[in-house]
Design an enzyme around this catalytic site. Structure first.
Site, PDB file in Angstrom:
ATOM      1  N   GLY A   4       3.453   6.738  -4.140  1.00 58.00           N
ATOM      2  CA  GLY A   4       1.952   7.070  -4.788  1.00 58.00           C
ATOM      3  C   GLY A   4       1.055   5.925  -5.205  1.00 58.00           C
ATOM      4  CB  ALA A  20      -0.988   6.426  -1.675  1.00 54.81           C
ATOM      5  CE1 TYR A  21      -5.940   6.817  -8.562  1.00 55.23           C
ATOM      6  CE2 TYR A  21      -5.361   4.687  -9.296  1.00 55.23           C
ATOM      7  CZ  TYR A  21      -6.290   5.843  -9.503  1.00 55.23           C
ATOM      8  OH  TYR A  21      -7.281   5.810 -10.572  1.00 55.23           O
ATOM      9  CB  ALA A  22      -3.582   0.547  -4.968  1.00 57.52           C
TER      10      ALA A  22
END
Length: 247
Positions: free
Chosen positions: A118, A121-123
């Site tokens: 997570g 993926a967010y970064a």
């Protein structure tokens, strides 16, 4: 809408349905905005969220990437001709200091088919927002479009509930955010400044935090990557069945 109208004193405030994770919804939203308004002065692209397990949208795109970045790319592209260029159209992409937790776009696997997590993926999605901002300024700055990327800060919002960290980390982060985080109003200050202030005009394509220009990561200031991401994003959107205007 009732509260927004009351707070703003503007009875013309209205909403348009939009699901950033669904490119068809993005297309419908753009069509409605174009048909119902004379033009757009400021477009603020703002979404923050991630999921602890990899999920795909109806177009087969990883959900964190789609909702935090690709939906914004598609919406902006579809609205480009509708953005007023006199005196200056503004696009504000709300990114995050979290973009620094990745060394660059995973070109061979941009949506994490292999080894999804997570936080990375967010970064990755927030890095994409900054690269997109740079390329927007590069391609359309001379025609009267100004693009800015913004880090709103550590804001005490519902983001940390069911966040990309998941489990115990989410439970621990929420009370910390309530104590030390900024209020939503404070988190919006930099967004409002770059959307309305005259001092940002000389920083087209720039990254802002705490109401002043900030330093993004080396990966976020790579112009070659910005151009490459634009082309990749265009392919992903058109592969999803959306026709984009020529860039």
């Amino acid at each position: 809408m009732t509260e927004l109208r009351r707070l703003s004193g503007n009875e013309s405030v209205r909403s348009v349905e939009l699901d950033l994770a669904d490119l068809r919804s993005v297309e419908r939203c753009a069509d409605e905005l174009i048909s119902s308004t004379d033009g757009i002065d400021v477009l603020v692209n703002n979404a923050g969220g991630a999921v602890p397990e990899r999920r795909l949208t109806v177009q087969g795109v990883e959900e964190t990437f789609a909702s935090n970045y690709l939906g914004h790319y598609a919406l902006t592209r579809l609205l480009l001709a509708h953005l007023r260029r006199d005196p200056l159209a503004r696009v504000v992409n709300v990114s995050s200091n979290g973009h620094k937790y990745t060394k660059g776009i995973r070109w061979e696997d941009p949506t994490f088919e292999d080894g999804y997590s997570g936080l990375p993926a967010y970064a990755n999605a927030k890095l994409a927002q900054i690269l997109f901002t740079r390329e927007l300024a590069h391609r359309f700055g001379e025609s009267g479009l100004h693009a800015s990327a913004v880090h709103p800060g550590f804001v005490a919002s519902n983001f940390y509930h069911n966040s990309h960290m998941g489990g115990v980390m989410s439970i621990l982060t929420m009370p910390i955010a309530r104590i030390f985080g900024r209020s939503p109003e404070q988190g919006a200050e930099t967004v409002i400044q770059v959307a309305t202030g005259d001092e940002v005009v000389s920083t087209n394509g720039g990254y802002w935090a705490n109401c002043k220009p900030a330093t993004a990561s080396a990966a976020a200031t790579d112009d070659e990557s910005a151009g490459r991401l634009w082309e990749l994003s265009e392919r992903m959107v058109t592969d999803g069945g959306i026709t984009l205007p020529a860039s």
